[in-house]
Enzyme design. Structure first.
Site, PDB file in Angstrom:
ATOM      1  CG  HIS A  18      -1.861  -1.133   1.178  1.00 28.77           C
ATOM      2  ND1 HIS A  18      -2.078  -1.960   2.405  1.00 28.77           N
ATOM      3  CD2 HIS A  18      -2.716  -1.426   0.256  1.00 28.77           C
ATOM      4  CE1 HIS A  18      -3.352  -2.880   1.998  1.00 28.77           C
ATOM      5  NE2 HIS A  18      -3.493  -2.310   0.953  1.00 28.77           N
ATOM      6  CE  LYS A  42     -14.765  -6.170   3.243  1.00 27.39           C
ATOM      7  NZ  LYS A  42     -13.573  -5.759   2.780  1.00 27.39           N
ATOM      8  NE  ARG A  91      -2.705  -7.191  -4.867  1.00 28.83           N
ATOM      9  CZ  ARG A  91      -3.444  -7.649  -3.843  1.00 28.83           C
ATOM     10  NH1 ARG A  91      -3.115  -7.947  -2.648  1.00 28.83           N
ATOM     11  NH2 ARG A  91      -4.751  -7.817  -3.927  1.00 28.83           N
ATOM     12  CB  SER A 129      -4.602  -6.548   4.218  1.00 32.40           C
ATOM     13  OG  SER A 129      -4.384  -5.369   3.645  1.00 32.40           O
TER      14      SER A 129
HETATM   15  O1  PNS Z   1      -9.189  -2.644   0.355  1.00 29.08           O
HETATM   16  P1  PNS Z   1     -10.581  -3.000  -0.304  1.00 29.08           P
HETATM   17  O2  PNS Z   1     -11.267  -3.769   0.750  1.00 29.08           O
HETATM   18  O3  PNS Z   1     -10.290  -3.814  -1.864  1.00 29.08           O
HETATM   19  O4  PNS Z   1     -11.267  -1.688  -0.756  1.00 29.08           O
HETATM   20  C1  PNS Z   1     -12.446  -1.786  -1.256  1.00 29.08           C
HETATM   21  C2  PNS Z   1     -13.301  -0.466  -1.230  1.00 29.08           C
HETATM   22  C3  PNS Z   1     -13.240   0.392   0.014  1.00 29.08           C
HETATM   23  C4  PNS Z   1     -12.441   0.643  -2.392  1.00 29.08           C
HETATM   24  C5  PNS Z   1     -14.663  -0.336  -1.715  1.00 29.08           C
HETATM   25  O5  PNS Z   1     -15.282  -1.548  -1.150  1.00 29.08           O
HETATM   26  C6  PNS Z   1     -15.501   0.738  -1.760  1.00 29.08           C
HETATM   27  O6  PNS Z   1     -15.174   1.707  -2.296  1.00 29.08           O
HETATM   28  N1  PNS Z   1     -16.557   0.676  -1.041  1.00 29.08           N
HETATM   29  C7  PNS Z   1     -17.534   2.157  -0.591  1.00 29.08           C
HETATM   30  C8  PNS Z   1     -18.756   1.639  -1.009  1.00 29.08           C
HETATM   31  C9  PNS Z   1     -19.078   2.049  -2.748  1.00 29.08           C
HETATM   32  O7  PNS Z   1     -18.975   2.982  -3.175  1.00 29.08           O
HETATM   33  N2  PNS Z   1     -19.338   0.942  -3.200  1.00 29.08           N
HETATM   34  C10 PNS Z   1     -19.441   0.711  -4.584  1.00 29.08           C
HETATM   35  C11 PNS Z   1     -18.116   0.694  -5.313  1.00 29.08           C
HETATM   36  S1  PNS Z   1     -18.489   0.093  -7.001  1.00 29.08           S
END
Ligand code: PNS
Length: 174
Positions: A18, A42, A91, A129
């Site tokens: 990150h 979560k 990645r 993670s």
């Molecule tokens: O580290 P991650 O878990 O891959 O991150 C995922 C994240 C936080 C980027 C995604 O879950 C997110 O944007 N959540 C916010 C809710 C939202 O906007 N959902 C629609 C996204 S298409």
């Protein structure tokens, strides 16, 4: 006009992958906001506050990088902070499908916000993670893979009561 990007994620916990991405991303924007999702669904290993602290410590010397948390839709948050870019890391090919779906949904929700992908250093291409949590739980060595604060917190958890590998077995024998 200031070019502001948000780098969203769960960061449970932050890894050096990150940070590598933040280091690359921050060179291309006036401001880079690491945006940590507050997701009650979560069951995280670390609280939002702990995860934010790890990130804040790790990026404290980078003047154009800040750490915030958000709830709700990412595109709404990005609009609130004036960001025109969502930064994400890819990645390997395995990341691509999930990332593409999110990028296209976000574009549909908010056409003015563009998702930009960067590749972290190949040294971290396998790092996640989820793997960090698993290796930490099983007592493996994570030297060089996580920021100092995270390494310290994982070591403290491992040394805590009931957290050592095999602790359950020892207790049940007693
Ligand atoms: O580290 P991650 O878990 O891959 O991150 C995922 C994240 C936080 C980027 C995604 O879950 C997110 O944007 N959540 C916010 C809710 C939202 O906007 N959902 C629609 C996204 S298409």
């Amino acid at each position: 006009m200031k070019r502001i990007a948000v780098y969203p994620g769960t960061f449970d916990p932050a890894t050096n992958g990150h940070l590598d991405l933040v280091e690359r991303g921050r060179r291309h924007f006036d401001e880079l906001i690491i945006a940590l999702l507050r997701n009650e669904d979560k069951e995280p290993m670390f609280t939002v506050e702990q995860r934010m602290r790890f990130l804040e410590e790790a990026v404290s010397t980078w003047a154009n990088v800040s750490v915030e948390s958000f709830e709700g839709l990412l595109v709404d948050y990005a609009a609130r902070v004036g960001a025109s870019v969502i930064l994400r890391g890819v990645r390997a090919v395995s990341d691509f499908e999930y990332e593409l779906q999110m990028a296209l949904m976000n574009r549909r929700l908010s056409p003015g916000i563009e998702t930009v992908f960067l590749m972290p250093s190949e040294a971290y291409s396998y790092l996640s993670s989820r793997l960090v949590r698993e290796v930490a739980r099983l007592g493996g060595n994570l030297d060089g893979l996580v920021p100092e604060g995270v390494a310290r917190a994982l070591a403290e958890r491992a040394a805590g009561p009931g957290k050592l590998p095999g602790a359950t077995r020892r207790r049940s024998r007693a």
